[in-house]
Enzyme design. Structure first.
Site, PDB file in Angstrom:
ATOM      1  N   LYS A  77       0.871  -1.173   0.000  1.00  0.00           N
ATOM      2  CA  LYS A  77       0.000   0.000   0.000  1.00  0.00           C
ATOM      3  C   LYS A  77       0.911   1.227   0.000  1.00  0.00           C
ATOM      4  O   LYS A  77       1.455   1.610   1.025  1.00  0.00           O
ATOM      5  CB  LYS A  77      -0.939   0.016   1.206  1.00  0.00           C
ATOM      6  CG  LYS A  77      -1.939   1.168   1.137  1.00  0.00           C
ATOM      7  CD  LYS A  77      -2.946   1.104   2.247  1.00  0.00           C
ATOM      8  CE  LYS A  77      -4.070   2.124   2.052  1.00  0.00           C
ATOM      9  NZ  LYS A  77      -3.624   3.490   1.853  1.00  0.00           N
TER      10      LYS A  77
ATOM     11  N   ARG B 284      -7.890  10.878  -7.441  1.00  0.00           N
ATOM     12  CA  ARG B 284      -8.939  10.088  -6.796  1.00  0.00           C
ATOM     13  C   ARG B 284     -10.284  10.812  -6.832  1.00  0.00           C
ATOM     14  O   ARG B 284     -11.331  10.196  -6.912  1.00  0.00           O
ATOM     15  CB  ARG B 284      -8.497   9.838  -5.358  1.00  0.00           C
ATOM     16  CG  ARG B 284      -9.476   9.099  -4.547  1.00  0.00           C
ATOM     17  CD  ARG B 284      -9.123   9.235  -3.082  1.00  0.00           C
ATOM     18  NE  ARG B 284     -10.324   8.971  -2.338  1.00  0.00           N
ATOM     19  CZ  ARG B 284     -10.472   7.955  -1.531  1.00  0.00           C
ATOM     20  NH1 ARG B 284      -9.494   7.143  -1.306  1.00  0.00           N
ATOM     21  NH2 ARG B 284     -11.607   7.759  -0.913  1.00  0.00           N
TER      22      ARG B 284
ATOM     23  N   ARG C 232     -17.211   0.557  -2.394  1.00  0.00           N
ATOM     24  CA  ARG C 232     -16.344   0.166  -1.294  1.00  0.00           C
ATOM     25  C   ARG C 232     -16.853  -1.172  -0.788  1.00  0.00           C
ATOM     26  O   ARG C 232     -18.030  -1.318  -0.509  1.00  0.00           O
ATOM     27  CB  ARG C 232     -16.426   1.201  -0.172  1.00  0.00           C
ATOM     28  CG  ARG C 232     -15.412   0.980   0.947  1.00  0.00           C
ATOM     29  CD  ARG C 232     -15.713   1.882   2.134  1.00  0.00           C
ATOM     30  NE  ARG C 232     -15.565   3.304   1.822  1.00  0.00           N
ATOM     31  CZ  ARG C 232     -14.398   3.939   1.767  1.00  0.00           C
ATOM     32  NH1 ARG C 232     -13.279   3.284   1.985  1.00  0.00           N
ATOM     33  NH2 ARG C 232     -14.350   5.219   1.496  1.00  0.00           N
TER      34      ARG C 232
ATOM     35  N   LYS D  11      -7.788  -2.718   3.270  1.00  0.00           N
ATOM     36  CA  LYS D  11      -6.502  -2.083   3.593  1.00  0.00           C
ATOM     37  C   LYS D  11      -6.127  -2.407   5.030  1.00  0.00           C
ATOM     38  O   LYS D  11      -6.993  -2.503   5.915  1.00  0.00           O
ATOM     39  CB  LYS D  11      -6.572  -0.577   3.361  1.00  0.00           C
ATOM     40  CG  LYS D  11      -7.657   0.131   4.122  1.00  0.00           C
ATOM     41  CD  LYS D  11      -7.764   1.590   3.706  1.00  0.00           C
ATOM     42  CE  LYS D  11      -8.972   2.225   4.377  1.00  0.00           C
ATOM     43  NZ  LYS D  11      -9.274   3.561   3.950  1.00  0.00           N
TER      44      LYS D  11
HETATM   45  P1  AMP Z   1      -7.137   5.240   1.961  1.00  0.00           P
HETATM   46  O1  AMP Z   1      -6.806   6.496   1.183  1.00  0.00           O
HETATM   47  O2  AMP Z   1      -6.405   5.140   3.266  1.00  0.00           O
HETATM   48  O3  AMP Z   1      -8.615   5.006   2.068  1.00  0.00           O
HETATM   49  O4  AMP Z   1      -6.585   3.979   1.124  1.00  0.00           O
HETATM   50  C1  AMP Z   1      -6.988   3.705  -0.163  1.00  0.00           C
HETATM   51  C2  AMP Z   1      -5.964   4.240  -1.151  1.00  0.00           C
HETATM   52  O5  AMP Z   1      -4.742   3.517  -1.089  1.00  0.00           O
HETATM   53  C3  AMP Z   1      -6.348   4.079  -2.597  1.00  0.00           C
HETATM   54  O6  AMP Z   1      -7.285   5.036  -2.996  1.00  0.00           O
HETATM   55  C4  AMP Z   1      -5.013   4.262  -3.303  1.00  0.00           C
HETATM   56  O7  AMP Z   1      -4.785   5.638  -3.516  1.00  0.00           O
HETATM   57  C5  AMP Z   1      -3.997   3.796  -2.266  1.00  0.00           C
HETATM   58  N1  AMP Z   1      -3.222   2.612  -2.664  1.00  0.00           N
HETATM   59  C6  AMP Z   1      -1.890   2.447  -2.437  1.00  0.00           C
HETATM   60  N2  AMP Z   1      -1.462   1.269  -2.879  1.00  0.00           N
HETATM   61  C7  AMP Z   1      -2.533   0.634  -3.420  1.00  0.00           C
HETATM   62  C8  AMP Z   1      -2.720  -0.635  -4.050  1.00  0.00           C
HETATM   63  N3  AMP Z   1      -1.733  -1.505  -4.199  1.00  0.00           N
HETATM   64  N4  AMP Z   1      -3.968  -0.939  -4.477  1.00  0.00           N
HETATM   65  C9  AMP Z   1      -4.999  -0.073  -4.327  1.00  0.00           C
HETATM   66  N5  AMP Z   1      -4.881   1.132  -3.747  1.00  0.00           N
HETATM   67  C10 AMP Z   1      -3.661   1.493  -3.291  1.00  0.00           C
END
Ligand code: AMP
Length: 592
Positions: free
Chosen positions: A250, A271, A419, A425
């Site tokens: 991630k 995004r 979602r 995550k």
């Molecule tokens: P969050 O912003 O904490 O909700 O986490 C989701 C975000 O992680 C996604 O919108 C991507 O921008 C990011 N991201 C980073 N690495 C990845 C990955 N391998 N697959 C999907 N999303 C990722």
């Protein structure tokens, strides 16, 4: 349709905060529009001229619009400005001033007004300010007082009827699909792949739900991104994925959806679906080199990388490139970036979104010839917690913030705008025993006291509840702001300040200023507890009780990549609360 009919509906929309009433008004409006008028009116009603991703800026400054009002009313500029200052709204001012002059309105049509507004928006270059003033003045001259009020608010970017995408989708479902759940879902799905309400509405008007079949994934039109759920630990992640999952690093950077046409310029969307192509000229050059078969739509995370050591640099670095329009050459040197691709949405003319993840990933791997700046996200299929933990540790060691677990199941297709537990995550913070950070929306501000006198001292924060389309408060945050952040707050909040509680905000607290839900910032806290005051996830855990974050503090990070509806959801907060309950019961029952 005549413009006067439209502004009559706007008056009614403005007078209600009830979503059902709004929907009924919109249905009535939609039913009176021709196919050509429909997209224009839907954009206008959201304060836009075109779908949001096209990024057409309307915003005329107050002082400029005041000049037009002066020209249209024959009053001197300072007088108009003084009036506007005392009413707080140039729209109301022009309405009042024109009433005095008994201006009648000259049968303007919606299409005509739309054209004029487009002309104002498109005027650029030398002399464009004068053109804008002149064109707006001519329009106002032909407006009735009420028409002028809305025209002015529109060019100022302050229409704010409270009409949101979700309400328009509801209205379209009633108008063209009998209001059934299935119709609503189909319409939303078409919107999720096109991000264009006007296009969806026009297809519906042409051939009802069947018309949606015309809407395909298209290069240049962003797809609403698939989102992830979260989980408290890796064992839970694997259990939810039936013992086997693809884990990916991630990366902590900016999400980028890259649209690479056969020929012609590449487009990059954030995004939030803003066009960010100009910010990363090096990616525009490298993407067509890296992607053999075009057109293609790919997704990845853009991070800053040390060119000497190839190490990933922290998020703060890449965030310095966001929104930057000047000095791009220097920035490319100082903050080199790399895009780690993790998904494939379109290959050639074949949509990939209905393919399960293993197929999409295999196609992506075949399609991409990695360069220094375009690579594939690191991925590994794991089947037990030990392997998952080892991969997680490696990801942290390599400068990432955790892992994204992705389902290998046939159902794990790309869900635009969705979602779900297809993607989960799991971040480093979870492992440090702290509650995860929450991306909250500012809905109010409190005056500061003592050292913070004359400034804001705390913010009222809310999470988003997509089921109810509303913002529910979960904390009042005052810590974590350094002096610079505090000094900058009034300016940041000013454009969104309103006198009354904004529609869709739920809280038992009354801040000194209400703020229209717009800004998202990251807060962290000690734990979540049930609360009689905060309304986040109210009734979901215990009747009458909401959730509150205890000892909240601002992490210093504004989530500019998130719009208010991208904030942490009430349902996510419930999951966080439950994981916390589970963890603490596990701790208390463990032997000393
Ligand atoms: P969050 O912003 O904490 O909700 O986490 C989701 C975000 O992680 C996604 O919108 C991507 O921008 C990011 N991201 C980073 N690495 C990845 C990955 N391998 N697959 C999907 N999303 C990722």
């Amino acid at each position: 349709m005549r413009f006067t009919e439209l502004v009559e509906v706007y008056g009614k929309l403005e007078a209600t905060t009830k979503r059902l009433e709004m929907r009924a008004l919109l249905v009535g409006l939609i039913e009176r529009l021709s196919i050509d008028e429909l997209p224009e009116v839907l954009y206008l009603s959201q304060g836009l001229l075109r779908p949001e991703y096209e990024g057409i800026e309307l915003g005329m400054a107050d002082s400029l619009a005041a000049k037009s009002v002066a020209l249209a009313t024959g009053l001197p500029d300072p007088e108009v400005l003084a009036e506007a200052r005392s009413s707080g709204d140039l729209g109301t001012t022009v309405e009042r001033l024109l009433e005095n002059r008994s201006s009648a309105g000259a049968g303007l049509t919606v299409a005509g007004v739309y054209q004029v507004l487009t002309k104002i928006a498109r005027a650029s270059g030398e002399g464009s300010q004068e053109t804008k003033v002149q064109v707006l003045a001519e329009l106002l001259h032909r407006c009735s007082p009420t028409e002028a009020k809305y025209a002015v608010r529109f060019v100022l970017g302050k229409l704010r009827l409270g009409v949101r995408e979700m309400t328009i989708l509801d209205a379209l479902a009633v108008a063209f699909g009998g209001g059934t759940k299935e119709a609503r879902a189909q319409i939303e799905a078409a919107f999720n792949v096109s991000s264009d309400l006007g296009l969806v509405a026009q297809a519906l008007a042409r051939s009802a739900l069947e018309g949606l079949g015309e809407i395909h994934l298209t290069v240049g039109r962003p797809v609403r991104p698939m989102l992830a759920e979260r989980s408290p630990d890796l064992a839970d992640v694997l259990k939810r994925m039936e013992g086997r999952a693809a884990l990916e690093y991630k990366y902590d950077g900016l999400r980028v959806q890259a649209h690479v046409p056969q020929d012609g310029p590449v487009k990059l969307f954030s995004r939030r679906l803003e066009d960010i192509s100009a910010q990363f000229p090096e990616l525009l050059v490298d993407l067509p080199k890296a992607i053999a078969r075009r057109p293609a739509i790919v997704e990845g995370e853009c991070v800053s990388i040390d060119p000497e050591t190839d190490e990933i640099r922290p998020f703060q670095e890449i965030s310095r490139r966001r929104g930057r329009k000047y000095d791009l050459e220097r920035m490319q040197q100082e903050i080199p970036v790399c895009l780690f691709l993790f998904d494939l949405l379109l290959e050639g003319d074949r949509s990939q979104i209905d393919e399960p993840l293993p197929e999409r990933r295999a196609h992506l791997a075949k399609l991409v010839r990695p360069t220094d700046r375009i690579r594939l996200a690191v991925q590994k299929v794991v089947e037990n917690v030990d392997d998952a933990q080892a991969f997680f540790d490696q990801s942290i060691a390599d400068g990432c913030e955790g892992v994204m677990a992705k389902s290998l199941d046939p159902g794990g297709t790309y869900h635009p705008g969705g979602r779900g537990f297809w993607w989960i995550k799991y971040k480093r913070e979870y492992t440090q025993g702290l509650a995860d950070s929450v991306d909250g929306v500012v809905v109010g501000a409190f005056h500061g006291k003592g050292r913070r006198g004359g400034k804001y001292g705390a913010l009222l924060m809310a999470v988003y509840n997509p089921d109810q389309d509303r913002y529910e408060s979960f904390c009042k945050v005052g810590s974590g702001f350094d002096d610079a952040a505090l000094d900058a707050l009034p300016k940041r909040l000013k454009p969104f300040e309103v006198d009354d509680r904004p529609e869709g905000v739920l809280t038992e607290l009354t801040p000194d200023r209400w703020i229209t839900p717009t800004l998202v910032l990251e807060v962290r806290g000690a734990e979540l507890s049930l609360s009689p005051i905060h309304r986040a996830a109210v009734d979901l855990i215990r009747p009458g009780a909401g959730l509150a974050l205890r000892f909240p503090r601002f992490t210093g990070r504004y989530r500019e990549d998130k719009g208010p509806t991208d904030a942490t959801t009430s349902q996510e907060l419930v999951a966080l609360y439950r994981s916390q309950v589970r963890q603490s019961s596990a701790t208390t029952s463990a032997p000393e």
